[in-house]
Design a protein around this motif. Structure first.
Motif, PDB file in Angstrom:
ATOM      1  N   ILE A   1       7.937  12.522  -5.377  1.00 19.57           N
ATOM      2  CA  ILE A   1       7.007  11.449  -5.001  1.00 19.57           C
ATOM      3  C   ILE A   1       7.534  10.703  -3.778  1.00 19.57           C
ATOM      4  N   LEU A   2       8.816  10.380  -3.793  1.00 20.56           N
ATOM      5  CA  LEU A   2       9.406   9.679  -2.647  1.00 20.56           C
ATOM      6  C   LEU A   2       9.311  10.526  -1.388  1.00 20.56           C
ATOM      7  N   ARG A   3       9.615  11.793  -1.520  1.00 20.70           N
ATOM      8  CA  ARG A   3       9.688  12.694  -0.363  1.00 20.70           C
ATOM      9  C   ARG A   3       8.302  13.062   0.185  1.00 20.70           C
ATOM     10  N   GLU A   4       7.341  13.294  -0.712  1.00 24.76           N
ATOM     11  CA  GLU A   4       6.040  13.813  -0.289  1.00 24.76           C
ATOM     12  C   GLU A   4       4.960  12.741  -0.162  1.00 24.76           C
ATOM     13  N   ILE A   5       5.163  11.585  -0.812  1.00 28.99           N
ATOM     14  CA  ILE A   5       4.104  10.563  -0.821  1.00 28.99           C
ATOM     15  C   ILE A   5       4.563   9.263  -0.162  1.00 28.99           C
ATOM     16  N   ILE A   6       5.561   8.615  -0.732  1.00 28.41           N
ATOM     17  CA  ILE A   6       5.936   7.267  -0.297  1.00 28.41           C
ATOM     18  C   ILE A   6       6.474   7.257   1.133  1.00 28.41           C
TER      19      ILE A   6
ATOM     20  N   ILE B   1       1.814  17.157  -6.802  1.00 25.19           N
ATOM     21  CA  ILE B   1       1.469  15.739  -6.842  1.00 25.19           C
ATOM     22  C   ILE B   1       0.416  15.457  -5.777  1.00 25.19           C
ATOM     23  N   LYS B   2      -0.643  14.751  -6.168  1.00 21.85           N
ATOM     24  CA  LYS B   2      -1.677  14.361  -5.222  1.00 21.85           C
ATOM     25  C   LYS B   2      -1.976  12.868  -5.383  1.00 21.85           C
ATOM     26  N   VAL B   3      -2.338  12.241  -4.271  1.00 20.36           N
ATOM     27  CA  VAL B   3      -2.700  10.822  -4.300  1.00 20.36           C
ATOM     28  C   VAL B   3      -4.141  10.673  -4.779  1.00 20.36           C
ATOM     29  N   VAL B   4      -4.319   9.888  -5.821  1.00 13.80           N
ATOM     30  CA  VAL B   4      -5.658   9.541  -6.305  1.00 13.80           C
ATOM     31  C   VAL B   4      -6.190   8.354  -5.509  1.00 13.80           C
ATOM     32  N   GLU B   5      -5.337   7.348  -5.325  1.00 12.78           N
ATOM     33  CA  GLU B   5      -5.731   6.140  -4.605  1.00 12.78           C
ATOM     34  C   GLU B   5      -4.491   5.364  -4.199  1.00 12.78           C
ATOM     35  N   PHE B   6      -4.674   4.485  -3.232  1.00 10.28           N
ATOM     36  CA  PHE B   6      -3.667   3.494  -2.881  1.00 10.28           C
ATOM     37  C   PHE B   6      -4.204   2.112  -3.224  1.00 10.28           C
ATOM     38  N   ASN B   7      -3.330   1.245  -3.706  1.00 14.51           N
ATOM     39  CA  ASN B   7      -3.633  -0.182  -3.820  1.00 14.51           C
ATOM     40  C   ASN B   7      -2.612  -0.939  -2.985  1.00 14.51           C
TER      41      ASN B   7
ATOM     42  N   GLY C   1      -8.486  -1.826 -16.356  1.00 18.28           N
ATOM     43  CA  GLY C   1      -7.275  -1.378 -17.056  1.00 18.28           C
ATOM     44  C   GLY C   1      -7.197  -2.001 -18.432  1.00 18.28           C
ATOM     45  N   MET C   2      -7.119  -1.177 -19.467  1.00 17.35           N
ATOM     46  CA  MET C   2      -7.096  -1.665 -20.850  1.00 17.35           C
ATOM     47  C   MET C   2      -5.700  -1.688 -21.453  1.00 17.35           C
ATOM     48  N   GLY C   3      -4.715  -1.304 -20.671  1.00 18.13           N
ATOM     49  CA  GLY C   3      -3.347  -1.330 -21.169  1.00 18.13           C
ATOM     50  C   GLY C   3      -2.473  -0.456 -20.288  1.00 18.13           C
ATOM     51  N   ALA C   4      -1.165  -0.610 -20.437  1.00 15.62           N
ATOM     52  CA  ALA C   4      -0.227   0.171 -19.633  1.00 15.62           C
ATOM     53  C   ALA C   4       1.116   0.213 -20.339  1.00 15.62           C
ATOM     54  N   TYR C   5       1.930   1.184 -19.925  1.00 18.74           N
ATOM     55  CA  TYR C   5       3.279   1.263 -20.475  1.00 18.74           C
ATOM     56  C   TYR C   5       4.241   1.725 -19.401  1.00 18.74           C
ATOM     57  N   SER C   6       5.503   1.428 -19.613  1.00 19.89           N
ATOM     58  CA  SER C   6       6.569   1.787 -18.681  1.00 19.89           C
ATOM     59  C   SER C   6       7.828   2.091 -19.490  1.00 19.89           C
ATOM     60  N   PRO C   7       8.547   3.171 -19.175  1.00 22.35           N
ATOM     61  CA  PRO C   7       8.314   4.119 -18.084  1.00 22.35           C
ATOM     62  C   PRO C   7       7.266   5.158 -18.443  1.00 22.35           C
ATOM     63  N   ALA C   8       6.861   5.954 -17.427  1.00 27.09           N
ATOM     64  CA  ALA C   8       5.919   7.055 -17.621  1.00 27.09           C
ATOM     65  C   ALA C   8       6.722   8.347 -17.735  1.00 27.09           C
ATOM     66  N   PRO C   9       6.810   8.951 -18.911  1.00 26.63           N
ATOM     67  CA  PRO C   9       7.644  10.150 -19.073  1.00 26.63           C
ATOM     68  C   PRO C   9       7.227  11.322 -18.197  1.00 26.63           C
ATOM     69  N   VAL C  10       5.965  11.341 -17.761  1.00 28.11           N
ATOM     70  CA  VAL C  10       5.509  12.436 -16.911  1.00 28.11           C
ATOM     71  C   VAL C  10       6.236  12.437 -15.567  1.00 28.11           C
ATOM     72  N   VAL C  11       6.764  11.274 -15.168  1.00 25.67           N
ATOM     73  CA  VAL C  11       7.530  11.188 -13.921  1.00 25.67           C
ATOM     74  C   VAL C  11       8.996  11.450 -14.240  1.00 25.67           C
ATOM     75  N   THR C  12       9.343  12.721 -14.252  1.00 16.69           N
ATOM     76  CA  THR C  12      10.733  13.124 -14.485  1.00 16.69           C
ATOM     77  C   THR C  12      11.567  12.804 -13.241  1.00 16.69           C
ATOM     78  N   ASP C  13      12.866  12.997 -13.329  1.00 17.24           N
ATOM     79  CA  ASP C  13      13.728  12.760 -12.173  1.00 17.24           C
ATOM     80  C   ASP C  13      13.317  13.641 -10.991  1.00 17.24           C
ATOM     81  N   VAL C  14      12.956  14.878 -11.281  1.00 19.30           N
ATOM     82  CA  VAL C  14      12.531  15.798 -10.217  1.00 19.30           C
ATOM     83  C   VAL C  14      11.230  15.328  -9.586  1.00 19.30           C
ATOM     84  N   ILE C  15      10.259  14.928 -10.429  1.00 20.95           N
ATOM     85  CA  ILE C  15       8.976  14.439  -9.925  1.00 20.95           C
ATOM     86  C   ILE C  15       9.175  13.146  -9.143  1.00 20.95           C
ATOM     87  N   HIS C  16      10.068  12.295  -9.614  1.00 22.14           N
ATOM     88  CA  HIS C  16      10.354  11.030  -8.936  1.00 22.14           C
ATOM     89  C   HIS C  16      10.807  11.277  -7.498  1.00 22.14           C
ATOM     90  N   GLU C  17      11.743  12.162  -7.326  1.00 23.28           N
ATOM     91  CA  GLU C  17      12.247  12.468  -5.981  1.00 23.28           C
ATOM     92  C   GLU C  17      11.157  13.104  -5.119  1.00 23.28           C
TER      93      GLU C  17
END
Length: 445
Positions: free
Chosen positions: A247-252, A282-288, A229-245
């Motif tokens: 992710i919780l419902r379909e992944i977490i 939304i698809k899972v690339v990996e889990f850590n 990892g060469m860098g990171a930022y927060s928040p990620a705009p690609v995760v809109t409120d709709v996408i956030h919900e």
């Protein structure tokens, strides 16, 4: 209470730094820590390695450690939490059985398919011939992953089937990743934008951290070899409120429920690397099975809640009483790496200017303290991290502050956060255009 953080990287420096801010914290130890944690007045380094379970347990018992937070994946996969729990010590992290979500990509993919959690089509192989044959059944490019732990570098994208053949042979027959590469996972390439989604969990109870996005490739424009990892930022705009919900419902939630159903309830940090498709899928690339690095640095810089209280709540099954709150400001972390990284890299170079970046927090990733001198000891050396009213502001601040720091051979990307910055510029342009249009209409009325 006394707290122990296990690990030596930028993630562990950030975890310990944030834990020490809690009113609950009396002393915070870092084993083994690095030059940065050695310089923090609230932190104490301990000369114990993350895989020295006996030594760490003996230390924790002697110092009456009431909370241990494990940073890196290797001790978690090897069962450090089980060992600490057997000794009557509170340790935040998944059991060895639960940590297989990261420890084996084959296990992770099988788990996802079993529980109906969306991910890329894949095959798992120990035979080069079978892996190469399966790769040819997929459209190009093809993703090839070492099955085990490879420090974030065991993923390669082949642009041709001939390249896929070479990568597969290199992993399985050339021992490129040691035991981690004795099995490979071959996947379809997923289109979209990646995001990091991290929660702290206890069974089916969880709390979400701020979203983030990291940059794995060594060079600007996401080109070159993969790194940790060469860098990171927060928040990620690609995760809109709709996408956030979604992710919780379909992944977490299905993941946590699936771990319970399989007899391995999950406790600790769960990192889901996700592909957000252009269609909104939304698809899972990996889990850590731990916090991301360098995502930890910008996320914790934004965190306003008592971090130690939340960690303790997860360990004690009291997470329902905890909350995670974050500043509205954005944060950007830029990794300064050694020359040669992610391959063989230079070490033992003195770092200048560490006391000069007044507006950024400098987290140490691969440093050591020799007397009064801080020297490089790892491939990723520092993660300079800044806050701003927007990702654009934070990006400008962090790159300004980096100019004060230097060491021979220092390399870093100059475009960390570029996707978010582009979005912000488009929003500003759209807003200005709308404003101009509105004024024009008014003038004709």
């Amino acid at each position: 209470m006394n707290i122990l953080v296990i690990g030596s990287g930028g993630r562990e420096h950030a975890l310990a730094w944030k834990l020490a801010q809690s009113d609950l914290a009396d002393r915070v130890f870092v084993a083994p820590g690095n030059g940065g944690s050695a310089l923090e007045p609230e932190l104490t380094n301990v000369s114990l390695e993350p895989m020295d379970f006996d030594g760490l347990i003996e230390f924790a018992l002697h110092e009456k450690i009431e909370l241990t937070v494990v940073g890196p994946e290797a001790p978690l996969v090897a069962g450090i939490v089980d060992r600490f729990n057997d000794a009557g010590l509170a340790c935040l992290g998944p059991s060895a059985a639960a940590a297989e979500l990261e420890g084996s990509k084959s296990f992770s993919k099988q788990f996802l398919v079993k529980h109906g959690i969306p991910t890329a089509a894949y095959g798992s192989f120990e035979s080069s011939a079978q892996a190469c044959e399966f790769a040819r059944s997929l459209p190009l490019p093809v993703v090839i992953k070492a099955d085990g732990l490879a420090a974030g570098k065991g993923v390669l994208i082949a642009q041709s089937y001939e390249e896929a053949d070479k990568v597969i042979s290199h992993m399985l027959e050339g021992n490129a990743f040691g035991h981690a590469g004795h099995r490979v996972v071959v996947e379809e390439f997923m289109q979209g934008e990646e995001a990091s989604f991290i929660v702290i969990a206890n069974g089916n109870t969880y709390r979400s951290f701020a979203t983030s996005q990291d940059h794995k490739a060594i060079y600007d424009g996401d080109l070159g070899l993969n790194t940790g990892g060469m860098g990171a930022y927060s928040p990620a705009p690609v995760v809109t409120d709709v996408i956030h919900e979604k992710i919780l419902r379909e992944i977490i939630e299905p993941t946590l429920a699936g771990m319970i159903a399989d007899g391995h309830p999950y406790t600790g940090f769960l990192y889901a690397g996700l592909m957000i498709e252009p269609t909104g899928g939304i698809k899972v690339v990996e889990f850590n099975c731990r916090f991301g690095d360098p995502e930890t640095q910008p996320i914790l810089l934004r965190l306003q809640s008592d971090f130690a209280s939340v960690c303790l709540g997860a360990v004690n099954n009291e997470l329902n009483d905890c909350s995670l709150e974050f500043t509205e400001d954005a944060a950007v972390a830029v990794v300064l790496a050694a020359e040669g990284y992610p391959l063989a890299y230079r070490k033992n170079e003195e770092i200048q200017g560490l006391n000069k970046p007044g507006n950024s927090k400098v987290f140490h990733c691969g440093t050591m303290l020799e007397g009064t001198k801080v020297k490089t000891s790892g491939g990723r050396v520092l993660a300079v991290t800044a806050l701003g009213k927007s990702v654009s502001d934070a990006q400008s601040q962090v790159y300004e502050d980096i100019q004060a720091i230097g060491f021979p051979g220092m390399q870093y990307r100059r475009d960390i956060g570029y996707r978010a910055v582009s979005r912000e510029k488009r929003l500003v342009a759209s807003s200005n255009k709308g404003s101009t249009s509105s004024k024009g209409n008014n003038s004709r009325d």
